[in-house]
Design an enzyme around this catalytic site. Structure first.
Site, PDB file in Angstrom:
ATOM      1  N   ASP A  99      -0.885  -0.203  -4.896  1.00  0.00           N
ATOM      2  CA  ASP A  99      -1.987   0.194  -5.305  1.00  0.00           C
ATOM      3  C   ASP A  99      -1.822   1.667  -5.853  1.00  0.00           C
ATOM      4  OD1 ASP A  99      -1.605   1.568  -2.624  1.00  0.00           O
ATOM      5  OD2 ASP A  99      -3.668   1.004  -1.960  1.00  0.00           O
ATOM      6  N   HIS A 100      -1.008   2.618  -5.201  1.00  0.00           N
ATOM      7  CA  HIS A 100      -0.903   3.676  -5.754  1.00  0.00           C
ATOM      8  C   HIS A 100       0.329   4.611  -5.028  1.00  0.00           C
ATOM      9  CE1 HIS A 100      -2.496   4.842  -1.586  1.00  0.00           C
ATOM     10  NE2 HIS A 100      -3.525   3.998  -2.188  1.00  0.00           N
ATOM     11  N   CYS A 108      -7.217   4.384  -2.063  1.00  0.00           N
ATOM     12  CA  CYS A 108      -7.196   2.935  -1.695  1.00  0.00           C
ATOM     13  C   CYS A 108      -8.483   2.126  -2.493  1.00  0.00           C
ATOM     14  CB  CYS A 108      -6.978   2.553  -0.570  1.00  0.00           C
ATOM     15  SG  CYS A 108      -5.547   3.414   0.305  1.00  0.00           S
ATOM     16  N   ASP A 134       0.726  -1.238  -0.085  1.00  0.00           N
ATOM     17  CA  ASP A 134      -0.137   0.070  -0.071  1.00  0.00           C
ATOM     18  C   ASP A 134       0.779   1.213  -0.096  1.00  0.00           C
ATOM     19  OD1 ASP A 134      -1.964   2.068   0.757  1.00  0.00           O
ATOM     20  OD2 ASP A 134      -3.476   0.338   1.257  1.00  0.00           O
TER      21      ASP A 134
END
Length: 510
Positions: A318-319, A53, A13
């Site tokens: 995710d980013h 998210c 994450d």
């Protein structure tokens, strides 16, 4: 029984791509991921198609752009019948196991209004078996583990605050109140290893998701002060914050919405000094190294159990995270640091390509089709992404994309966001789209706001050149390209199906 072996799909994450290749890569120790890169294929221009998210993971797992799945905010429901990697892997004979979280908001049409599943956005996506719940705002198994170990805490969020070893006032990079062997990252990995130990030879699919280095930025010793803040490069930004704010009206509320103090708990105020910013960046890097260490345990387990050569391994994020770049924090913005993510894929038997770097643009929606392709399952037409298997074997299709596309929804239907308040946008036009090609980044807004244009052959993200007459032709060309991209990728769930006198027919999308 699945024919192609195991699939290990790891999502870290909020991990920036430049931790592996770029500004921060020389400052951080990531031995596991670097060893994996040498034995796999790395994708250098890989981008999340949406943030934050929940939406990002919805896109990763469904293979759809946000404009199609429309779960555009944390808490926005995902339609219950949306095809996903979990639903499609079941059709391939796999049991999709989840260790961690997917941040999926359930479709209220499929549940009674009193069902607890409609009270949290952190539920698992339909189709996954949640073997271990490790949701940021819940994490009850981890709490129970700490309590059994004798840790005392009155409030769960106290676990996310730095604690001074001498009992005095804490510093930003003081350690977490738990030992490294009891951290959430360690606990998640221990649970995975304990559960997976007897499953060799069963052809498994596991989605393993690490919450770190996502804030709150607090790390157990020795990761809390592993890196010298003074040795890290400063954020990419204008010296005068006003210059970053002045680049476009969108950046005023963006900078105001998140500050350095929002990424750490237990402090009334965090002065945005270089010292504090660099300290927080050092904790972020320490958390990333901790995750790397535990992924190393997972990789070693695969080797020790004889499963490494039977397992497709996918590692991504995710980013990204701004970490003070452009005086911003978090991921609710338009800059590459918030969307550019690492992607590493190791295909068994692909040693001829080990260590290769793919430089054509790829997107987070490509991962689900790639996994399905590897296990011999045709991705459904609803998936906008394309399989990366040809790129993994060094055979890039001639019609591969030449740009990446991302979206961001910055509104809230329940309470107006700072952007809505300052920009005067409504529920349906508080969103933007980003198109990136080899030279330019174009940002267009649904609201009546001017575009943003960055020229990466000149000043890049340090200057918005959209108002420069010399770029008028580029602006028009990229605008048409963005429109065509959206038109070509509108929802394909049923659009290539036909009802005929001979019954239903379907054409595959790619």
């Amino acid at each position: 029984m699945p024919q192609s072996g195991n699939v290990l799909f790891i999502v870290i994450d909020q991990l920036r791509a430049d931790c592996l290749s770029g500004a921060l890569a020389d400052c951080i120790e990531l031995p596991t991921l670097r060893a994996l890169i040498a034995d796999a294929v790395r994708f250098d221009r890989h981008f999340s198609v949406t943030n934050p998210c929940g939406p990002s993971r919805a896109s990763i797992l469904t293979g759809q752009y946000a404009m199609n799945h429309r779960s555009v905010r944390n808490g926005t429901p995902l339609r219950h019948d949306t095809p996903s990697i979990a639903s499609e892997m079941r059709k391939a004979g796999y049991r999709p196991m989840l260790f961690g979280y997917t941040d999926t908001s359930a479709d209220p049409r499929a549940y009674d209004a009193s069902d607890p599943i409609l009270k949290s956005y952190e539920h698992p996506m339909p189709g996954f078996d949640e073997v271990l719940e490790m949701r940021l705002e819940e994490s009850y198994p981890w709490r129970a583990h700490l309590m059994q170990k004798g840790y005392a805490f009155q409030d769960y969020w106290d676990l996310h605050k730095p604690t001074a070893p001498d009992g005095g006032a804490p510093r930003l990079n003081d350690p977490a109140p738990y030992r490294a062997e009891d951290s959430d990252t360690a606990f998640l990995t221990d649970s995975f290893l304990n559960h997976m130990a007897p499953m060799a030879g069963q052809g498994w699919f596991t989605h393993l998701t690490y919450i770190r280095p996502h804030p709150p930025l607090v790390a157990p010793s020795p990761y809390n002060d592993m890196y010298d803040p003074a040795a890290l490069p400063l954020p990419i930004r204008h010296a005068d914050e006003a210059q970053d704010r002045a680049m476009h009206p969108f950046f005023e509320p963006t900078i105001d919405r998140h500050s350095a103090g929002d990424v750490v708990l237990g402090f009334d105020e965090v002065e945005p000094s270089d010292q504090n910013i660099q300290t927080l960046r050092s904790v972020y890097l320490g958390l990333t190294t901790e995750v790397d260490h535990h992924i190393g345990r997972v990789i070693q387990f695969l080797k020790d159990s004889g499963q490494y050569e039977q397992t497709l391994i996918v590692v991504t994020a995710d980013h990204g995270e701004m970490l003070g770049d452009h005086h911003s924090w978090g991921k609710m913005t338009v800059f590459d640091a918030a969307y550019h993510t690492p992607l590493i894929i190791r295909v068994p038997g692909n040693q001829a390509q080990a260590g290769q770097v793919v430089t054509v643009p790829t997107e987070s929606i490509d991962i689900a089709p790639t996994i399905l392709d590897w296990v011999g399952r045709t991705p459904p037409n609803a998936m906008d992404g394309r399989s990366l298997l040809p790129l993994l074997t060094g055979d890039a299709p001639e019609d591969w994309r030449n740009c990446t596309y991302s979206e961001l929804d910055f509104g809230d239907p329940q309470a107006k966001t700072l952007w809505q308040q300052q920009l005067g946008t409504g529920h349906s036009d508080s969103n933007l789209s980003i198109l990136r090609d080899a030279r330019f980044t174009l940002v267009e807004f649904a609201a009546d706001l001017p575009p943003i244009l960055f020229d990466h052959q000149q000043s890049g993200e340090m200057q918005n050149v959209a108002n420069d007459p010399a770029y008028a032709a580029d602006l028009a060309r990229l605008g048409r390209q963005m429109l065509r991209h959206r038109m070509r990728n509108t929802d394909h769930t049923l659009s290539l199906h036909s009802i005929t006198s001979d019954g239903p027919k379907v054409q595959t999308r790619y």
